[in-house]
Design a protein around this motif. Structure first.
Motif, PDB file in Angstrom:
ATOM      1  N   UNK A  28       0.814  -1.223   0.000  1.00 26.01           N
ATOM      2  CA  UNK A  28       0.000   0.000   0.000  1.00 26.01           C
ATOM      3  C   UNK A  28       0.849   1.275   0.000  1.00 26.01           C
ATOM      4  N   UNK A  29       2.123   1.170  -0.389  1.00 30.45           N
ATOM      5  CA  UNK A  29       3.026   2.316  -0.332  1.00 30.45           C
ATOM      6  C   UNK A  29       3.836   2.541  -1.594  1.00 30.45           C
ATOM      7  N   UNK A  30       4.386   1.494  -2.172  1.00 34.87           N
ATOM      8  CA  UNK A  30       5.356   1.626  -3.263  1.00 34.87           C
ATOM      9  C   UNK A  30       4.770   1.125  -4.579  1.00 34.87           C
ATOM     10  N   UNK A  31       4.836   1.963  -5.595  1.00 39.45           N
ATOM     11  CA  UNK A  31       4.382   1.583  -6.929  1.00 39.45           C
ATOM     12  C   UNK A  31       5.568   1.083  -7.745  1.00 39.45           C
ATOM     13  N   UNK A  32       5.486  -0.156  -8.219  1.00 37.78           N
ATOM     14  CA  UNK A  32       6.574  -0.775  -8.970  1.00 37.78           C
ATOM     15  C   UNK A  32       6.041  -1.383 -10.258  1.00 37.78           C
ATOM     16  N   UNK A  33       6.864  -1.330 -11.319  1.00 36.59           N
ATOM     17  CA  UNK A  33       6.591  -2.051 -12.551  1.00 36.59           C
ATOM     18  C   UNK A  33       7.314  -3.382 -12.484  1.00 36.59           C
ATOM     19  N   UNK A  34       6.553  -4.464 -12.398  1.00 33.68           N
ATOM     20  CA  UNK A  34       7.134  -5.796 -12.288  1.00 33.68           C
ATOM     21  C   UNK A  34       6.918  -6.571 -13.582  1.00 33.68           C
ATOM     22  N   UNK A  35       7.958  -7.251 -14.023  1.00 38.24           N
ATOM     23  CA  UNK A  35       7.884  -8.097 -15.209  1.00 38.24           C
ATOM     24  C   UNK A  35       7.347  -9.465 -14.817  1.00 38.24           C
ATOM     25  N   UNK A  36       6.375  -9.970 -15.575  1.00 32.55           N
ATOM     26  CA  UNK A  36       5.893 -11.323 -15.317  1.00 32.55           C
ATOM     27  C   UNK A  36       6.924 -12.327 -15.803  1.00 32.55           C
ATOM     28  N   UNK A  37       7.296 -13.233 -14.895  1.00 31.19           N
ATOM     29  CA  UNK A  37       8.258 -14.284 -15.212  1.00 31.19           C
ATOM     30  C   UNK A  37       7.583 -15.630 -14.975  1.00 31.19           C
ATOM     31  N   UNK A  38       7.270 -16.322 -16.074  1.00 33.68           N
ATOM     32  CA  UNK A  38       6.517 -17.563 -15.969  1.00 33.68           C
ATOM     33  C   UNK A  38       7.332 -18.693 -15.352  1.00 33.68           C
ATOM     34  N   UNK A  39       8.655 -18.546 -15.326  1.00 34.10           N
ATOM     35  CA  UNK A  39       9.506 -19.622 -14.793  1.00 34.10           C
ATOM     36  C   UNK A  39       9.860 -19.405 -13.319  1.00 34.10           C
ATOM     37  N   UNK A  40       9.041 -18.647 -12.578  1.00 37.55           N
ATOM     38  CA  UNK A  40       9.226 -18.511 -11.142  1.00 37.55           C
ATOM     39  C   UNK A  40       7.859 -18.397 -10.482  1.00 37.55           C
ATOM     40  N   UNK A  41       7.822 -18.621  -9.170  1.00 40.81           N
ATOM     41  CA  UNK A  41       6.564 -18.544  -8.441  1.00 40.81           C
ATOM     42  C   UNK A  41       6.431 -17.254  -7.642  1.00 40.81           C
TER      43      UNK A  41
ATOM     44  N   UNK B  76      12.516 -11.740  -3.280  1.00 42.58           N
ATOM     45  CA  UNK B  76      13.960 -11.920  -3.210  1.00 42.58           C
ATOM     46  C   UNK B  76      14.615 -10.620  -3.684  1.00 42.58           C
ATOM     47  N   UNK B  77      15.807 -10.344  -3.193  1.00 39.34           N
ATOM     48  CA  UNK B  77      16.495  -9.109  -3.555  1.00 39.34           C
ATOM     49  C   UNK B  77      17.608  -9.390  -4.552  1.00 39.34           C
ATOM     50  N   UNK B  78      17.924  -8.373  -5.355  1.00 42.18           N
ATOM     51  CA  UNK B  78      19.083  -8.401  -6.262  1.00 42.18           C
ATOM     52  C   UNK B  78      19.028  -9.525  -7.294  1.00 42.18           C
ATOM     53  N   UNK B  79      17.859  -9.729  -7.898  1.00 41.77           N
ATOM     54  CA  UNK B  79      17.738 -10.649  -9.027  1.00 41.77           C
ATOM     55  C   UNK B  79      17.435  -9.815 -10.272  1.00 41.77           C
ATOM     56  N   UNK B  80      18.235  -9.989 -11.296  1.00 40.99           N
ATOM     57  CA  UNK B  80      18.075  -9.171 -12.491  1.00 40.99           C
ATOM     58  C   UNK B  80      16.741  -9.459 -13.172  1.00 40.99           C
ATOM     59  N   UNK B  81      16.181  -8.409 -13.737  1.00 43.27           N
ATOM     60  CA  UNK B  81      14.889  -8.508 -14.403  1.00 43.27           C
ATOM     61  C   UNK B  81      14.993  -7.916 -15.795  1.00 43.27           C
ATOM     62  N   UNK B  82      13.855  -7.875 -16.503  1.00 42.14           N
ATOM     63  CA  UNK B  82      13.849  -7.409 -17.879  1.00 42.14           C
ATOM     64  C   UNK B  82      13.846  -5.902 -18.003  1.00 42.14           C
TER      65      UNK B  82
ATOM     66  N   UNK C 129       8.359 -13.420  -6.110  1.00 46.75           N
ATOM     67  CA  UNK C 129       8.671 -12.113  -6.689  1.00 46.75           C
ATOM     68  C   UNK C 129      10.107 -11.748  -6.338  1.00 46.75           C
ATOM     69  N   UNK C 130      10.631 -10.723  -7.028  1.00 50.21           N
ATOM     70  CA  UNK C 130      12.009 -10.295  -6.776  1.00 50.21           C
ATOM     71  C   UNK C 130      12.167  -8.843  -7.197  1.00 50.21           C
ATOM     72  N   UNK C 131      13.130  -8.168  -6.549  1.00 48.23           N
ATOM     73  CA  UNK C 131      13.495  -6.811  -6.934  1.00 48.23           C
ATOM     74  C   UNK C 131      14.835  -6.836  -7.655  1.00 48.23           C
ATOM     75  N   UNK C 132      14.965  -5.982  -8.659  1.00 43.82           N
ATOM     76  CA  UNK C 132      16.188  -5.905  -9.445  1.00 43.82           C
ATOM     77  C   UNK C 132      17.159  -4.902  -8.830  1.00 43.82           C
ATOM     78  N   UNK C 133      18.461  -5.195  -8.869  1.00 46.56           N
ATOM     79  CA  UNK C 133      19.441  -4.206  -8.412  1.00 46.56           C
ATOM     80  C   UNK C 133      19.457  -2.960  -9.299  1.00 46.56           C
ATOM     81  N   UNK C 134      18.903  -3.062 -10.503  1.00 45.00           N
ATOM     82  CA  UNK C 134      18.863  -1.929 -11.436  1.00 45.00           C
ATOM     83  C   UNK C 134      17.528  -1.187 -11.402  1.00 45.00           C
ATOM     84  N   UNK C 135      16.722  -1.418 -10.379  1.00 45.59           N
ATOM     85  CA  UNK C 135      15.398  -0.792 -10.335  1.00 45.59           C
ATOM     86  C   UNK C 135      15.510   0.726 -10.254  1.00 45.59           C
ATOM     87  N   UNK C 136      14.557   1.387 -10.865  1.00 46.80           N
ATOM     88  CA  UNK C 136      14.501   2.849 -10.862  1.00 46.80           C
ATOM     89  C   UNK C 136      13.717   3.350  -9.657  1.00 46.80           C
TER      90      UNK C 136
END
Length: 282
Positions: A41-54, A94-100, A56-63
């Motif tokens: 209820x605080x942070x707005x994030x654009x998350x990429x759907x990854x069908x090969x995982x169950x 999970x933290x520090x997993x690269x995303x698209x 969620x994760x944050x990218x080290x390159x997140x804006x």
């Protein structure tokens, strides 16, 4: 022709029973599916759907920042996600997993909580079903599951010989196909395919890695034949690619319905079926 109110009510109710909820996504030029989410209820994030995982994760390159997600040993439990009017609790990040590209992180199949779900590329939406919808024009294919992974089979035509292989559905890989080291070596892809691009670089240990981009003349998936598909593979053993990827560039060419419990998927061509191919990235 006149319809009674009761009849119309029955029709509307039956439709609602099948298609329960929809989740909009944005398809990027890199073939990534981006979902706008509200975290805790605080942070707005654009998350990429990854069908090969169950999870969620944050990218080290997140804006965007996500200060509401508190990590301990790069794991954060008990988070909430809101998408439109839908909300999920007890989500693990999970933290520090690269995303698209264009994403702050990624989200997996936790959104569908073991329900039947579809990826509708024509309408730019996921659909969550209570039961199988009308499958007119869809083709049934076997769906293999291996932990978090979904696998399908398809034929690659190497040197005019069809070779049946299993592919891991990988919506986080922007390209069409990536072959494993074993397939590349066994089928001598460096000799039998037309190579149009080669790149050499080094990993963190200084090992030289050679990636190859090639043209596969024919790829036979279900009842669809695709021609001149751009594919990738690695030469040598410095970069170990253990799985064949059925990437986002191929996934978007079909609309999908997944019935995981019964190990079946249903596909039909989307509006992107004959689009120009994306150039594979490593």
């Amino acid at each position: 022709m006149k319809f009674s109110l009761a009849f119309v009510t029955i029709i509307i109710s039956s439709i609602q029973l099948v298609a329960q909820e929809t989740i909009p996504f944005r398809l990027t030029k890199h073939n990534n599916l981006i979902i706008q989410t509200l975290i805790n209820e605080k942070d707005t994030l654009d998350l990429m759907f990854q069908i090969s995982m169950n999870d969620a994760a944050l990218s080290p390159n997140r804006i965007r920042h996500a200060n509401s997600i508190q990590f301990e040993n790069e794991i954060s439990d008990n988070n909430s996600i809101q998408i439109g009017n839908l909300q999920w609790e007890n989500i693990r990040f999970f933290d520090n997993e690269y995303s698209g590209h264009e994403s702050d992180g990624k989200i997996g199949k936790v959104l569908f909580q073991n329900k039947i779900f579809g990826i509708d590329y024509d309408q730019n939406q996921f659909v969550i079903y209570n039961e199988l919808p009308n499958l007119t024009d869809y083709q049934e294919i076997p769906l293999l599951t291996d932990g978090e992974f979904f696998l399908i089979s398809a034929d690659s035509i190497f040197d005019w010989q069809p070779t049946e292989l299993y592919f891991l559905l990988q919506s986080g890989f922007s390209g069409a196909i990536m072959y494993s080291n074993e397939v590349a070596k066994t089928n001598q892809l460096n000799q039998v395919l037309t190579i149009y691009k080669e790149q050499e670089y080094s990993d963190s240990q200084g090992n030289k890695i050679i990636s190859k981009q090639a043209i596969l003349p024919y790829f036979h998936f279900a009842n669809t034949v695709l021609k001149d598909v751009k594919v990738g593979f690695f030469k040598g053993e410095a970069r170990v690619q253990t799985q064949n990827y059925f990437g986002a560039d191929l996934m978007k060419r079909f609309n999908w319905i997944f019935d995981v419990k019964n190990e079946k998927a249903y596909i039909k061509p989307s509006k992107y079926l004959r689009d120009k191919y994306y150039e594979n990235e490593q």
